[in-house]
Design a protein around this motif. Structure first.
Motif, PDB file in Angstrom:
ATOM      1  N   LYS A 280      10.689   2.448   5.286  1.00  0.00           N
ATOM      2  CA  LYS A 280      10.225   1.206   5.291  1.00  0.00           C
ATOM      3  C   LYS A 280       9.151   1.048   4.668  1.00  0.00           C
ATOM      4  O   LYS A 280       9.159   1.785   3.644  1.00  0.00           O
ATOM      5  CB  LYS A 280       9.121   1.801   6.609  1.00  0.00           C
ATOM      6  CG  LYS A 280       9.427   1.978   8.140  1.00  0.00           C
ATOM      7  CD  LYS A 280       8.654   2.538   8.935  1.00  0.00           C
ATOM      8  CE  LYS A 280       9.407   2.203  10.758  1.00  0.00           C
ATOM      9  NZ  LYS A 280       9.971   1.248  11.291  1.00  0.00           N
ATOM     10  N   MET A 288       2.893   4.598  11.871  1.00  0.00           N
ATOM     11  CA  MET A 288       4.229   4.939  12.067  1.00  0.00           C
ATOM     12  C   MET A 288       2.969   6.704  12.706  1.00  0.00           C
ATOM     13  O   MET A 288       4.541   6.468  13.094  1.00  0.00           O
ATOM     14  CB  MET A 288       4.797   4.733  11.012  1.00  0.00           C
ATOM     15  CG  MET A 288       5.727   3.105  11.387  1.00  0.00           C
ATOM     16  SD  MET A 288       6.723   3.355  13.254  1.00  0.00           S
ATOM     17  CE  MET A 288       6.204   1.747  13.261  1.00  0.00           C
ATOM     18  N   MET A 290       1.753   6.869  15.363  1.00  0.00           N
ATOM     19  CA  MET A 290       1.645   6.423  16.558  1.00  0.00           C
ATOM     20  C   MET A 290       3.534   5.991  17.368  1.00  0.00           C
ATOM     21  O   MET A 290       3.319   5.809  18.164  1.00  0.00           O
ATOM     22  CB  MET A 290       1.350   4.765  17.194  1.00  0.00           C
ATOM     23  CG  MET A 290       2.291   3.378  16.545  1.00  0.00           C
ATOM     24  SD  MET A 290       4.019   3.447  17.209  1.00  0.00           S
ATOM     25  CE  MET A 290       2.672   1.557  18.159  1.00  0.00           C
ATOM     26  N   ASN A 348      22.081   2.550   9.745  1.00  0.00           N
ATOM     27  CA  ASN A 348      20.325   3.066   9.198  1.00  0.00           C
ATOM     28  C   ASN A 348      19.400   4.243   9.541  1.00  0.00           C
ATOM     29  O   ASN A 348      19.343   3.983  11.357  1.00  0.00           O
ATOM     30  CB  ASN A 348      19.854   1.398  10.231  1.00  0.00           C
ATOM     31  CG  ASN A 348      17.718   1.540   9.177  1.00  0.00           C
ATOM     32  OD1 ASN A 348      17.349   1.923   8.899  1.00  0.00           O
ATOM     33  ND2 ASN A 348      17.719   0.264   8.765  1.00  0.00           N
ATOM     34  N   ASP A 350      15.963   4.041  10.102  1.00  0.00           N
ATOM     35  CA  ASP A 350      14.854   4.322  10.450  1.00  0.00           C
ATOM     36  C   ASP A 350      15.069   3.596  12.119  1.00  0.00           C
ATOM     37  O   ASP A 350      14.370   3.525  12.630  1.00  0.00           O
ATOM     38  CB  ASP A 350      14.386   2.695   9.983  1.00  0.00           C
ATOM     39  CG  ASP A 350      12.939   2.398  10.239  1.00  0.00           C
ATOM     40  OD1 ASP A 350      12.244   3.434  10.975  1.00  0.00           O
ATOM     41  OD2 ASP A 350      12.369   1.591  10.432  1.00  0.00           O
ATOM     42  N   THR A 377       8.238   4.309  21.508  1.00  0.00           N
ATOM     43  CA  THR A 377       8.405   2.732  20.493  1.00  0.00           C
ATOM     44  C   THR A 377       9.759   2.770  20.100  1.00  0.00           C
ATOM     45  O   THR A 377       9.691   2.980  18.311  1.00  0.00           O
ATOM     46  CB  THR A 377       7.255   3.874  20.370  1.00  0.00           C
ATOM     47  OG1 THR A 377       7.681   4.916  19.112  1.00  0.00           O
ATOM     48  CG2 THR A 377       5.550   3.547  20.763  1.00  0.00           C
ATOM     49  N   GLY A 380      10.781  -2.441  16.663  1.00  0.00           N
ATOM     50  CA  GLY A 380      10.076  -3.728  15.686  1.00  0.00           C
ATOM     51  C   GLY A 380      10.183  -4.762  16.683  1.00  0.00           C
ATOM     52  O   GLY A 380       9.632  -6.472  17.432  1.00  0.00           O
ATOM     53  N   VAL A 383       8.208  -6.243  19.865  1.00  0.00           N
ATOM     54  CA  VAL A 383       6.374  -6.527  18.991  1.00  0.00           C
ATOM     55  C   VAL A 383       6.938  -8.552  19.013  1.00  0.00           C
ATOM     56  O   VAL A 383       6.210  -8.960  19.546  1.00  0.00           O
ATOM     57  CB  VAL A 383       6.640  -6.584  17.833  1.00  0.00           C
ATOM     58  CG1 VAL A 383       4.581  -6.738  17.816  1.00  0.00           C
ATOM     59  CG2 VAL A 383       6.299  -4.723  18.424  1.00  0.00           C
ATOM     60  N   ALA A 469       7.402  -1.207  22.276  1.00  0.00           N
ATOM     61  CA  ALA A 469       6.433  -0.797  20.361  1.00  0.00           C
ATOM     62  C   ALA A 469       5.625  -1.459  20.389  1.00  0.00           C
ATOM     63  O   ALA A 469       4.687  -1.304  19.875  1.00  0.00           O
ATOM     64  CB  ALA A 469       7.933  -1.615  19.731  1.00  0.00           C
TER      65      ALA A 469
END
Ligand code: BES
Ligand code: ZN
Ligand code: ZN
Length: 504
Positions: A280, A288, A290, A348, A350, A377, A380, A383, A469
């Motif tokens: 990231k 992160m 969290m 990926n 992530d 979460t 992204g 969000v 998230a």
């Protein structure tokens, strides 16, 4: 913190301050009534006409009373006919925070006319008293364990008073339960806020073991060896780059007969998500820590459900890992085999949450559950879609999703459904494995997370996925009772849903 409920007139409450929450349409009459009670101390305030009872408007004044309560706080609650549980939470929360700034230890909160609110809001007396007390309890929190000499002082004693004896029994019962629920929210906040050097997967497991021993549920922990033995390839794959080994936690609570099928809650527990080799960007990476808020919500739900002794069986499955880059880390393009036997191309590193959840969701089938809900979460994109106000929900069972929606409206931990249409599945096709862990760039990211997980659910049980998230961690206070940073989102939602699981 001591919680009391008393049948008293406001002038007789023994506390350092007393607060009265006042509706706009009754403001004048209520001020007059208080003025008589406090022998004209409110003359000046009434003369100015400053206080109108508009929602969250607040004044503090000083009165001569025989008790210690020389401070009188008046807070507006808006028009009585427009009252909602959320407006009550917020009105009581602003009041509590004001009193905290004075570092008071002992405070009294007047309960409003519960019968009138019931008729205007269509809510039960229990719902109303719970919302009011949540507004107070949930503000008595600050994550200050790593701050030397922090100045925040929570209340020592909270008195909820009313001069009507009408609902005495309900009130004290609800206050007891609400306290349990709010303590569980605060526990989830604490976990979410804890830095990852203090909360490794091992420490997470130790914490839950300790906490469960004081409540009424059990925990078993699979270590790395056992996880490898079970071929949980997602958990192994994500954790292999870290020096901190993974853990797989199984929480069990039996509130009903052993033969009754359980509800299973699955929580994403990434104690730190660096992204792994798909690293990231540095800016914001600190947040992160969290990435285990899904698992914190599951632990919080267990704390509350077991202390409330709800009559259902509940299983919690929590894969806990740290996602780190290293010479041993999983690399983009690697293929892993999940617990189910399904192979995954890790395009990926992530997109790691779905890899560990895949193992847990398949493991959940062993319990022949009546429903499985995972909370994570995860993206992204959630969000971007919902901001920090609402969590995304998706799944295979409309009844389960409706239950989540209803609980969300009641608790104001709101959820909104996204579709898992079949057509999305082709975006996750891999040339080298059964599925890959990402879809097309910048397309329906939150839905793609759900589509991936659905492959591991494969209609074995009714399932819902909750992407928190956006709601798990906030940088501004989104309600008066939600602090910055970890919110504990999901705990109140789960408890509300599980309380009414059979009746809704
Ligand atoms: N933990 C993140 C998601 C996240 C982002 C949570 C922001 C809270 C706030 C997750 O593991 C992640 O990195 N997801 C990727 C998925 C992508 C690579 C398909 C994302 O959202 O960018
Ligand atoms: Zn990630
Ligand atoms: Zn993550």
């Amino acid at each position: 913190m001591k919680i009391k409920s008393e049948i008293k007139k406001i002038k007789d409450v023994k506390a350092e301050a007393v607060a009265s929450i006042i509706f706009e349409d009754f403001a004048e009459a209520k001020l007059q009534w208080l003025n008589t009670l406090f022998k004209g101390n409110l003359d000046a305030l009434i003369g100015t006409k400053d206080f109108k009872g508009i929602a969250n408007e607040m004044v503090m004044t000083y009165v001569n009373s025989d008790s210690r309560a020389h401070r009188l706080v008046l807070t507006g609650a808006g028009k009585s006919k427009e009252v909602t549980l959320e407006k009550l939470r917020n009105a009581y929360a602003v009041t509590a925070k004001k009193l905290n700034t004075l570092k008071l230890k002992s405070v009294g909160f007047e309960l409003p006319d519960l019968t009138a609110i019931k008729s205007h809001s269509n809510c039960t007396i229990s719902d109303i008293v719970q919302a009011i007390s949540e507004g107070v309890f949930l503000t008595q929190y600050k994550f200050n364990k790593h701050i030397t000499n922090d100045k925040f002082v929570p209340f020592d004693e909270i008195i909820f008073f009313t001069d009507s004896p009408k609902y005495t029994k309900e009130i004290s019962e609800v206050l007891k339960n609400s306290r349990i629920i709010c303590d569980a929210v605060i526990l989830a906040r604490d976990l979410g806020n804890e830095p990852s050097n203090f909360l490794t997967p091992h420490k997470f497991a130790e914490f839950v073991k300790k906490s469960s021993a004081k409540a009424n549920y059990s925990v078993s922990v699979f270590d790395e060896r056992k996880i490898k033995q079970l071929n949980m390839g997602g958990i192994i794959g994500v954790s292999q780059g870290s020096d901190n080994p993974p853990a797989f936690l199984i929480l069990q609570y039996f509130g009903s007969t052993k033969s009754e099928k359980p509800v299973v809650l699955v929580g994403k527990g990434v104690t730190f998500d660096s992204g792994g080799i798909s690293l990231k960007p540095a800016g914001g990476m600190e947040s992160m820590k969290m990435d285990m808020c899904g698992s914190a919500a599951v632990v919080g739900a267990f704390e509350a459900v077991s202390r409330l002794k709800l009559k259902l069986n509940l299983i919690g499955l929590i894969p806990v890992v740290e996602n780190m880059p290293s010479g041993k880390a999983i690399k983009p393009g690697d293929v892993i085999k999940s617990y189910s036997g399904i192979t995954i191309e890790v395009a990926n590193t992530d997109a790691e949450g779905r890899l560990i959840l895949a193992d847990a969701l398949d493991y959940a089938a062993n319990y022949k559950p009546k429903a499985v809900i995972d909370v994570a979460t995860l993206t992204g994109a959630a969000v971007i879609t919902f901001g920090h106000m609402v969590a995304g929900v998706m799944g295979t069972d409309s009844t389960l999703i409706r239950k989540m929606f209803n609980a969300g409206e009641k608790t104001h931990e709101r959820v909104w459904e996204l579709p898992l249409y079949e057509e999305y599945e082709k975006l996750m096709k891999s040339e080298v494995a059964d599925i890959k862990n990402i879809g097309a760039p910048r397309q329906a990211g939150t839905i793609m997370g759900g589509i991936f997980l659905k492959k591991f659910v494969s209609n074995k049980y009714p399932w819902a996925h909750l992407d928190i998230a956006g709601t798990a961690m906030v940088s501004t206070e989104i309600t008066e009772y939600t602090p910055k940073e970890a919110t504990g989102f999901g705990v109140r939602l789960f408890v509300e849903m599980l309380r009414n699981f059979h009746s809704n």
